[in-house]
Motif scaffolding. Structure first.
Motif, PDB file in Angstrom:
ATOM      1  N   UNK A  91       0.830  -1.199   0.000  1.00  0.00           N
ATOM      2  CA  UNK A  91       0.000   0.000   0.000  1.00  0.00           C
ATOM      3  C   UNK A  91       0.869   1.256   0.000  1.00  0.00           C
ATOM      4  N   UNK A  92       1.854   1.293   0.880  1.00  0.00           N
ATOM      5  CA  UNK A  92       2.719   2.477   0.953  1.00  0.00           C
ATOM      6  C   UNK A  92       3.441   2.735  -0.364  1.00  0.00           C
ATOM      7  N   UNK A  93       3.906   1.675  -1.001  1.00  0.00           N
ATOM      8  CA  UNK A  93       4.638   1.870  -2.259  1.00  0.00           C
ATOM      9  C   UNK A  93       3.707   2.174  -3.427  1.00  0.00           C
ATOM     10  N   UNK A  94       2.404   2.032  -3.222  1.00  0.00           N
ATOM     11  CA  UNK A  94       1.460   2.365  -4.290  1.00  0.00           C
ATOM     12  C   UNK A  94       1.000   3.819  -4.230  1.00  0.00           C
ATOM     13  N   UNK A  95       1.348   4.512  -3.158  1.00  0.00           N
ATOM     14  CA  UNK A  95       0.946   5.911  -3.022  1.00  0.00           C
ATOM     15  C   UNK A  95       1.768   6.792  -3.962  1.00  0.00           C
ATOM     16  N   UNK A  98       3.106  12.635  -3.778  1.00  0.00           N
ATOM     17  CA  UNK A  98       2.645  13.567  -2.749  1.00  0.00           C
ATOM     18  C   UNK A  98       2.648  12.948  -1.352  1.00  0.00           C
ATOM     19  N   UNK A  99       2.769  11.625  -1.261  1.00  0.00           N
ATOM     20  CA  UNK A  99       2.823  10.927   0.029  1.00  0.00           C
ATOM     21  C   UNK A  99       4.230  10.397   0.318  1.00  0.00           C
ATOM     22  N   UNK A 100       5.226  10.887  -0.378  1.00  0.00           N
ATOM     23  CA  UNK A 100       6.587  10.362  -0.246  1.00  0.00           C
ATOM     24  C   UNK A 100       7.123  10.474   1.184  1.00  0.00           C
ATOM     25  N   UNK A 101       6.932  11.611   1.832  1.00  0.00           N
ATOM     26  CA  UNK A 101       7.415  11.789   3.206  1.00  0.00           C
ATOM     27  C   UNK A 101       6.706  10.822   4.148  1.00  0.00           C
ATOM     28  N   UNK A 102       5.399  10.719   4.008  1.00  0.00           N
ATOM     29  CA  UNK A 102       4.618   9.796   4.829  1.00  0.00           C
ATOM     30  C   UNK A 102       5.089   8.359   4.601  1.00  0.00           C
ATOM     31  N   UNK A 103       5.260   7.986   3.341  1.00  0.00           N
ATOM     32  CA  UNK A 103       5.689   6.626   2.999  1.00  0.00           C
ATOM     33  C   UNK A 103       7.057   6.315   3.607  1.00  0.00           C
ATOM     34  N   UNK A 104       7.996   7.226   3.465  1.00  0.00           N
ATOM     35  CA  UNK A 104       9.346   7.022   4.005  1.00  0.00           C
ATOM     36  C   UNK A 104       9.294   6.833   5.515  1.00  0.00           C
ATOM     37  N   UNK A 105       8.503   7.638   6.180  1.00  0.00           N
ATOM     38  CA  UNK A 105       8.370   7.541   7.636  1.00  0.00           C
ATOM     39  C   UNK A 105       7.765   6.196   8.037  1.00  0.00           C
ATOM     40  N   UNK A 107       7.753   3.382   6.410  1.00  0.00           N
ATOM     41  CA  UNK A 107       8.533   2.200   6.021  1.00  0.00           C
ATOM     42  C   UNK A 107       9.719   1.940   6.951  1.00  0.00           C
ATOM     43  N   UNK A 108       9.940   2.817   7.907  1.00  0.00           N
ATOM     44  CA  UNK A 108      11.022   2.616   8.875  1.00  0.00           C
ATOM     45  C   UNK A 108      10.649   1.463   9.807  1.00  0.00           C
ATOM     46  N   UNK A 109      11.640   0.921  10.519  1.00  0.00           N
ATOM     47  CA  UNK A 109      11.334  -0.167  11.466  1.00  0.00           C
ATOM     48  C   UNK A 109      10.193   0.211  12.411  1.00  0.00           C
ATOM     49  N   UNK A 110       9.579  -0.788  12.962  1.00  0.00           N
ATOM     50  CA  UNK A 110       8.382  -0.652  13.785  1.00  0.00           C
ATOM     51  C   UNK A 110       7.215  -0.121  12.958  1.00  0.00           C
ATOM     52  N   UNK A 111       7.064  -0.722  11.785  1.00  0.00           N
ATOM     53  CA  UNK A 111       5.954  -0.348  10.903  1.00  0.00           C
ATOM     54  C   UNK A 111       4.620  -0.598  11.588  1.00  0.00           C
ATOM     55  N   UNK A 112       3.648   0.233  11.286  1.00  0.00           N
ATOM     56  CA  UNK A 112       2.309   0.010  11.850  1.00  0.00           C
ATOM     57  C   UNK A 112       1.647  -1.188  11.185  1.00  0.00           C
ATOM     58  N   UNK A 113       0.585  -1.670  11.800  1.00  0.00           N
ATOM     59  CA  UNK A 113      -0.220  -2.710  11.146  1.00  0.00           C
ATOM     60  C   UNK A 113      -0.974  -2.039   9.999  1.00  0.00           C
ATOM     61  N   UNK A 114      -1.576  -2.837   9.155  1.00  0.00           N
ATOM     62  CA  UNK A 114      -2.321  -2.295   8.023  1.00  0.00           C
ATOM     63  C   UNK A 114      -3.469  -1.422   8.528  1.00  0.00           C
ATOM     64  N   UNK A 115      -4.219  -1.868   9.518  1.00  0.00           N
ATOM     65  CA  UNK A 115      -5.353  -1.076  10.009  1.00  0.00           C
ATOM     66  C   UNK A 115      -4.877   0.220  10.664  1.00  0.00           C
ATOM     67  N   UNK A 116      -3.746   0.194  11.360  1.00  0.00           N
ATOM     68  CA  UNK A 116      -3.187   1.419  11.951  1.00  0.00           C
ATOM     69  C   UNK A 116      -2.760   2.396  10.867  1.00  0.00           C
ATOM     70  N   UNK A 117      -2.162   1.859   9.805  1.00  0.00           N
ATOM     71  CA  UNK A 117      -1.729   2.697   8.681  1.00  0.00           C
ATOM     72  C   UNK A 117      -2.917   3.406   8.050  1.00  0.00           C
ATOM     73  N   UNK A 118      -3.970   2.671   7.791  1.00  0.00           N
ATOM     74  CA  UNK A 118      -5.151   3.253   7.154  1.00  0.00           C
ATOM     75  C   UNK A 118      -5.771   4.328   8.050  1.00  0.00           C
ATOM     76  N   UNK A 119      -5.802   4.090   9.347  1.00  0.00           N
ATOM     77  CA  UNK A 119      -6.385   5.082  10.252  1.00  0.00           C
ATOM     78  C   UNK A 119      -5.518   6.348  10.295  1.00  0.00           C
ATOM     79  N   UNK A 120      -4.212   6.235  10.092  1.00  0.00           N
ATOM     80  CA  UNK A 120      -3.331   7.406  10.092  1.00  0.00           C
ATOM     81  C   UNK A 120      -3.508   8.228   8.833  1.00  0.00           C
ATOM     82  N   UNK A 121      -3.932   7.602   7.757  1.00  0.00           N
ATOM     83  CA  UNK A 121      -4.167   8.351   6.522  1.00  0.00           C
ATOM     84  C   UNK A 121      -5.455   9.134   6.640  1.00  0.00           C
TER      85      UNK A 121
END
Length: 121
Positions: A91-95, A98-105, A107-121
């Motif tokens: 999902x992150x690599x499909x953005x 305009x979401x490059x900063x968010x994606x880079x952040x 993708x760092x270790x301690x990635x969120x779960x998929x549901x956490x990621x979606x809620x942050x968007x």
């Protein structure tokens, strides 16, 4: 022409179109449309993914999430579920850019779960 015959003709035409589209796809592109039943959703998905200058790329993040969830659902329906960690990465690599900063952040270790990621968007 009887109504039943029209349905059979429409199904035959759709099957033929679906076969033509799928027959021209690379293995990578084919993986993007696995589980889509008719020519229309296959064409729409490919148009969205490959039409760089299309207005389709200017969609909202909500629409992007909906399409991604649909693809994951279709893969799960055919017995190829996408693991949560892979969903986050894909999902992150499909953005878009305009979401490059968010994606880079994200993708760092301690990635969120998929549901956490979606809620942050």
């Amino acid at each position: 022409m009887p109504k039943n015959q029209k349905n059979i003709d429409a199904q035959s035409t759709d099957c033929l179109l679906r076969g033509w589209i799928i027959g021209t796809l690379s293995e990578e592109a084919l993986g993007l449309v696995v589980g889509l039943d008719t020519a229309h959703p296959i064409w729409t998905t490919l148009k969205y993914l490959y039409a760089e200058d299309s207005q389709e790329h200017d969609q909202s993040i909500g629409e992007h999430i909906r399409i991604f969830k649909g693809l994951c659902y279709n893969l799960a329906a055919i017995g190829k579920p996408v693991p949560d960690k892979d969903k986050v990465f894909y999902f992150l690599t499909s953005l878009g850019h305009e979401y490059e900063t968010f994606t880079t952040t994200m993708l760092k270790p301690l990635r969120p779960s998929y549901s956490e990621l979606i809620s942050q968007l």
